[in-house]
Design a protein around this motif. Structure first.
Motif, PDB file in Angstrom:
ATOM      1  N   ARG A  15      52.775  31.267 188.920  1.00 13.57           N
ATOM      2  CA  ARG A  15      53.400  31.235 187.595  1.00 13.57           C
ATOM      3  C   ARG A  15      54.500  32.291 187.468  1.00 13.57           C
ATOM      4  N   LYS A  16      54.682  33.097 188.523  1.00  9.56           N
ATOM      5  CA  LYS A  16      55.698  34.167 188.486  1.00  9.56           C
ATOM      6  C   LYS A  16      57.111  33.663 188.221  1.00  9.56           C
ATOM      7  N   PRO A  17      57.519  32.515 188.792  1.00  8.35           N
ATOM      8  CA  PRO A  17      58.894  32.053 188.566  1.00  8.35           C
ATOM      9  C   PRO A  17      59.255  31.859 187.095  1.00  8.35           C
ATOM     10  N   PHE A  18      58.255  31.733 186.224  1.00  6.44           N
ATOM     11  CA  PHE A  18      58.558  31.585 184.801  1.00  6.44           C
ATOM     12  C   PHE A  18      58.938  32.919 184.165  1.00  6.44           C
ATOM     13  N   GLY A  19      58.792  33.997 184.937  1.00  4.20           N
ATOM     14  CA  GLY A  19      59.277  35.310 184.521  1.00  4.20           C
ATOM     15  C   GLY A  19      58.528  35.891 183.346  1.00  4.20           C
ATOM     16  N   SER A  20      59.222  36.777 182.610  1.00  4.38           N
ATOM     17  CA  SER A  20      58.665  37.395 181.408  1.00  4.38           C
ATOM     18  C   SER A  20      59.365  36.777 180.209  1.00  4.38           C
ATOM     19  N   ARG A  21      58.620  36.038 179.408  1.00  2.00           N
ATOM     20  CA  ARG A  21      59.227  35.311 178.295  1.00  2.00           C
ATOM     21  C   ARG A  21      58.522  35.706 177.007  1.00  2.00           C
ATOM     22  N   PRO A  22      59.139  36.596 176.222  1.00  2.00           N
ATOM     23  CA  PRO A  22      58.503  37.041 174.980  1.00  2.00           C
ATOM     24  C   PRO A  22      58.171  35.860 174.069  1.00  2.00           C
ATOM     25  N   GLY A  23      57.043  35.951 173.392  1.00  2.00           N
ATOM     26  CA  GLY A  23      56.622  34.896 172.483  1.00  2.00           C
ATOM     27  C   GLY A  23      55.138  34.624 172.615  1.00  2.00           C
ATOM     28  N   LEU A  24      54.505  34.196 171.526  1.00  2.00           N
ATOM     29  CA  LEU A  24      53.059  34.006 171.512  1.00  2.00           C
ATOM     30  C   LEU A  24      52.639  32.540 171.528  1.00  2.00           C
ATOM     31  N   GLN A  25      53.604  31.618 171.418  1.00  2.00           N
ATOM     32  CA  GLN A  25      53.235  30.217 171.241  1.00  2.00           C
ATOM     33  C   GLN A  25      52.511  29.638 172.460  1.00  2.00           C
ATOM     34  N   ARG A  26      52.926  30.025 173.676  1.00  2.00           N
ATOM     35  CA  ARG A  26      52.298  29.450 174.874  1.00  2.00           C
ATOM     36  C   ARG A  26      50.868  29.975 175.057  1.00  2.00           C
ATOM     37  N   VAL A  27      50.704  31.301 174.965  1.00  2.00           N
ATOM     38  CA  VAL A  27      49.363  31.858 175.165  1.00  2.00           C
ATOM     39  C   VAL A  27      48.431  31.414 174.036  1.00  2.00           C
ATOM     40  N   ALA A  28      48.965  31.269 172.827  1.00  2.00           N
ATOM     41  CA  ALA A  28      48.134  30.808 171.701  1.00  2.00           C
ATOM     42  C   ALA A  28      47.648  29.376 171.942  1.00  2.00           C
TER      43      ALA A  28
END
Length: 439
Positions: A15-28
């Motif tokens: 999943r590293k290629p998706f980088g660091s993407r601020p936001g809570l919608q995916r983890v939620a």
């Protein structure tokens, strides 16, 4: 499906290629599929530019000394990937990791089919795994923010306590280029009616945090205000002595097991959090528990004395703010030593500023190098104007290390610093070598 720990880690890293993407919608969305484990675990949420790791380590030891079962979610790792998720200092096992990955892999793939929540990142996966792992196993989990606070995936928690250790310039491309903007992001972890403890923070940044706390009706405990840390002196052997005082009274002659003038400040944040936790849970704490825990605390690659013969210290001072603190500590504790500094960093950091800080150390020579990591610095034209008398550019850090070890005598000190990823690589090789006397 995965069947080994290494394959489980390999999938997480995929999943590293998706980088660091601020936001809570995916983890939620991911947590929603598993019944929101983050709401089933009492948590203490800790943000800050630097000092988070040692603060968590002090706090963990104090809580354990009081008989509390403590989960920790931290990053990055130094020795083993598994150390990021631990209970009472015991890392998650391969077997437990395999079970969790097999649970989450199909769920992540399912969300990847939905445009709004596709591309869940490595850190978001780890956040969900950690919460799930802790359910029913811990009395409290200490959760370290990955990046910033407001939009960090860990900010789905509903904590009982929060803390912001320090504010400095780091990740400015994401968090903003002023201390006020950075503080605004860190203050995003403050929740309605949840107490917040702050460390030694510049006045302008602290003002932003205080305003946020007021808006959230959050009681704030500030370094130098609601609690005080009075630095005394370095220990003759290793560590720092200090006094602590707050609304509960004064604790005299406390000693940290970690060195650096900033360590009593980190310990102060941890003591304040510990006492607040005990108050909330009607636990009687004892001064001897605090003293014992502080002296027991260990945090690898943070002013870690790896060896005494030759004298080797490792410190992951990975940004300018941390490097200033490191330089202060070395000047304070080791001004009589000849310094050999092996240094590398990530290209996303202000490497020129970090070098300038290191060059303030008199009687030192810096070996500037790179290492095997995607975002490691490149030894190109940016460094052609460095002072060749004080700085050697070394293409392979292993050669630089060998040269330094050959030169060292009883008056020397090898300091390995910069990116924690780099320091971890060097640490691993030094421990493998097994030649020096490791303390």
């Amino acid at each position: 499906m995965v069947d080994t720990g290494s394959k489980a880690i390999e999938w997480i890293h995929s999943r590293k290629p998706f980088g660091s993407r601020p936001g809570l919608q995916r983890v939620a969305a991911l947590l929603d599929l598993v019944g929101h484990p983050e709401k089933k675990v009492p948590t203490i949420h800790i943000a800050g530019t630097n000092g988070k790791g040692s603060t968590i380590s002090y706090l963990k030891e104090m809580l354990q000394a009081a008989g509390i079962v403590v989960g920790t979610f931290t990053s990055p790792y130094i020795e083993s990937f598994h150390e990021r998720i631990a209970i009472d200092g015991k890392f998650i096992t391969d077997e437990e990791l395999v079970l969790l990955v097999n649970k989450y892999q199909p769920l992540v793939e399912k969300l990847d089919q939905q445009e709004a929540v596709s591309g869940i990142t490595e850190f978001e996966v780890l956040t969900a795994l950690a919460f799930d792992y802790f359910v029913g196993k811990v009395d409290v989990a200490i959760i370290e923010v990955g990046l910033g606070g407001l939009l960090d995936s860990t900010n789905v928690v509903e904590p009982m306590l929060t803390a912001i250790t320090t504010i400095g310039y780091d990740h400015t491309e994401i968090l903003g280029d002023t201390l006020e903007l950075i503080a605004e992001q860190k203050a995003g972890i403050i929740k309605e009616n949840v107490p917040v403890v702050t460390g030694n923070i510049p006045e302008n940044a602290l003002g932003v945090i205080t305003q946020t706390a007021d808006k959230k009706h959050s009681t704030i405990y500030r370094f130098g205000e609601e609690y005080q840390v009075n630095y005394l002196h370095p220990d003759d052997n290793w560590g720092e002595w200090f006094d602590f005082s707050n609304q509960n009274g004064k604790l005299k002659h406390l000693k940290t097991a970690l060195i650096g003038r900033h360590q009593p400040e980190n310990a102060g944040v941890a003591i304040q959090l510990f006492q607040l936790y005990c108050e909330q849970n009607k636990i009687n704490w004892q001064e001897k528990e605090i003293k014992k825990a502080l002296q027991k605390t260990f945090w690898p690659a943070r002013m870690e004395r790896l060896s005494t013969e030759p004298f080797i210290i490792l410190d992951g001072a990975h940004n300018t703010h941390a490097m200033k603190r490191l330089v202060e500590s070395v000047q304070n504790e080791f001004s009589d030593r000849k310094l050999h500094i092996l240094f590398s960093a990530l290209e996303t950091k202000n490497v020129a500023e970090m070098l300038q800080e290191l060059l303030q150390l008199k009687n030192s020579h810096i070996y500037l190098t790179t290492f095997d990591y995607p975002r490691a610095i490149k030894l190109d034209d940016d460094f052609v104007n460095v002072d060749e008398k004080r700085v050697s550019i070394v293409s392979l850090w292993q050669f630089g290390l060998a040269e330094i070890l050959e030169k060292m005598d009883d008056e020397s000190l090898l300091l390995v610093t910069g990116s924690l990823y780099f320091v971890a690589e060097v640490r691993s090789l030094l421990l493998e070598m097994g030649g020096p006397h490791v303390s």
